[in-house]
Write a protein that holds these residues in place. Structure first.
Motif, mmCIF file in Angstrom:
data_model
loop_
_atom_site.group_PDB
_atom_site.id
_atom_site.type_symbol
_atom_site.label_atom_id
_atom_site.label_comp_id
_atom_site.label_asym_id
_atom_site.label_seq_id
_atom_site.Cartn_x
_atom_site.Cartn_y
_atom_site.Cartn_z
ATOM 1 N N ALA A 234 85.940 43.192 17.071
ATOM 2 C CA ALA A 234 85.184 43.402 18.958
ATOM 3 C C ALA A 234 86.126 44.007 19.639
ATOM 4 O O ALA A 234 86.409 44.642 20.687
ATOM 5 N N GLU B 234 86.327 47.557 21.567
ATOM 6 C CA GLU B 234 86.145 47.831 23.505
ATOM 7 C C GLU B 234 87.817 48.724 23.965
ATOM 8 O O GLU B 234 87.274 48.835 24.519
ATOM 9 N N GLU C 75 86.434 51.932 22.807
ATOM 10 C CA GLU C 75 85.958 52.827 23.475
ATOM 11 C C GLU C 75 86.447 52.556 24.940
ATOM 12 O O GLU C 75 85.766 53.335 26.057
ATOM 13 N N LEU C 76 86.845 51.514 25.829
ATOM 14 C CA LEU C 76 87.730 52.164 26.809
ATOM 15 C C LEU C 76 88.587 53.275 26.884
ATOM 16 O O LEU C 76 88.815 54.797 27.668
ATOM 17 N N ILE D 249 83.591 53.205 27.961
ATOM 18 C CA ILE D 249 83.296 52.771 29.109
ATOM 19 C C ILE D 249 84.322 52.964 30.532
ATOM 20 O O ILE D 249 85.449 52.979 29.981
ATOM 21 N N ASP E 171 84.064 47.701 33.773
ATOM 22 C CA ASP E 171 83.134 47.068 32.194
ATOM 23 C C ASP E 171 84.171 46.560 31.424
ATOM 24 O O ASP E 171 83.715 45.055 31.025
ATOM 25 N N TYR E 172 84.777 47.174 30.946
ATOM 26 C CA TYR E 172 86.026 46.749 30.081
ATOM 27 C C TYR E 172 87.122 45.174 30.879
ATOM 28 O O TYR E 172 86.239 44.220 29.605
ATOM 29 N N ARG F 113 83.736 41.899 30.405
ATOM 30 C CA ARG F 113 83.724 41.910 29.154
ATOM 31 C C ARG F 113 84.969 40.790 28.950
ATOM 32 O O ARG F 113 84.639 39.862 28.395
ATOM 33 N N ASN F 114 86.353 41.345 29.152
ATOM 34 C CA ASN F 114 87.558 40.540 28.939
ATOM 35 C C ASN F 114 87.159 39.299 29.654
ATOM 36 O O ASN F 114 87.699 38.346 28.607
ATOM 37 N N ARG G 208 84.681 37.219 28.121
ATOM 38 C CA ARG G 208 85.097 36.646 26.369
ATOM 39 C C ARG G 208 86.327 35.567 26.589
ATOM 40 O O ARG G 208 85.972 34.718 26.108
#
Length: 75
Positions: A42, A46, A49-50, A55, A59-60, A63-64, A67
């Motif tokens: 995952a 991500e 995606e960055l 993203i 947003d990244y 999310r981090n 997490r």
């Protein structure tokens, strides 16, 4: 690159990346591996995606942070 090669671990995630983007993603995780952190699928997805611009950096980062907050402290 020494250490961990995430493109070898999850090659399907890297299919759509060109050589430059693939190297950028591998370098992120090779560096982090040297600090003792081993990523999961995952986390790699991500960063991809960055890297692809799917993203935003904000947003990244959110999310981090989420997490990291969900990981129980080590004893």
């Amino acid at each position: 690159m020494a250490g961990l090669d995430v493109s070898a671990m999850w090659p399907d995630l890297f299919i759509e990346l060109d050589d430059r983007h693939r190297a950028n993603v591998r370098d992120v995780f090779a560096t982090e591996y040297l600090t003792g952190w081993e990523p999961d699928r995952a986390a790699v997805a991500e960063v991809i995606e960055l890297e692809r611009g799917r993203i935003a950096l904000s947003d990244y980062m959110k999310r981090n942070a989420a997490r990291i907050a969900s990981v129980p402290p080590s004893t």
